[in-house]
Design an enzyme around this catalytic site. Structure first.
Site: not given
Length: 218
Positions: A137, A174
């Site tokens: 990701s 993230k």
């Protein structure tokens, strides 16, 4: 190292500032926007020139695949990612965390799968632990599956920083952004969706901010 032009010095400084502030280099689009270029292609041309002069290395296939070389250390004030070395040679000992159990402190002893001794000068500030990255990701930030993210424990972060966050039963890596009361955890891969967090409603906690990256070579 060949002498840099004024524009190349400016771009190298921009890369340095991005690494210092977020732990990771800028994208071509971000460089173009910051310097008023009409397209990311103009930024790419300057990056290629910097690579030819030996101050950066460019990794294909990732938008943030820029690393400062040894020749750029004095100018950039940052260290590129480097492979691990055997324990005992250098002086900073860091625990490597495996699966993190829900509800328990992230540095609980049962989470530690190994310890590595590394050179502290690799990081822009002193990390507290290493976390093995799972999944892709954050690919476009140059963070790949299996990489070891160096993390400094923190319960707050600035917009744009790469963070380790606990969301419910999961721990995720993230990019952090907060607008008003809304927190967003942003991936660096278009195949993944942003995560929106409502403080007070969602079970959320910041565990730390990324201060560097280690890549093992098997």
């Amino acid at each position: 190292m060949l002498k840099l032009t004024a524009r190349q010095e400016q771009i190298l400084g921009l890369i340095r500032d991005a690494i210092e502030n977020t732990g990771f280099p800028p994208t071509r689009a971000e460089i173009a926007q910051s310097l008023g270029f009409r397209s990311a292609n103009a930024a790419e041309e300057h990056l290629q020139a910097l690579a030819r002069k030996g101050v950066i290395e460019i990794s294909r296939g990732t938008s943030r695949g820029i690393r400062l070389t040894d020749s750029a250390h004095d100018k950039a004030g940052a260290r590129p990612a480097a492979p691990l070395v055997p324990a005992g040679i250098l002086q900073l000992n860091l625990p490597l965390l495996g699966m993190v159990a829900a509800g328990s402190p992230i540095l609980a002893q049962e989470h530690v799968t190994a310890n590595y001794t590394v050179d502290p000068s690799l990081f822009r500030s002193r990390p507290d632990f290493l976390l093995k990255v799972r999944g892709m990701s954050m690919r476009d930030a140059g963070i790949m599956d299996g990489d070891l993210l160096a993390v400094k424990k923190a319960d707050s972060a600035k917009n744009g920083q790469i963070v380790v966050a606990r969301l419910g039963d999961d721990v995720t890596v993230k990019r952090y952004r907060k607008v008003g009361s809304l927190i967003e955890l942003l991936p660096e891969n278009p195949d993944f969706e942003p995560i929106q967090v409502q403080p007070g409603r969602d079970e959320f906690a910041l565990e730390g901010v990324a201060v560097g990256l280690l890549r093992t070579w098997n």
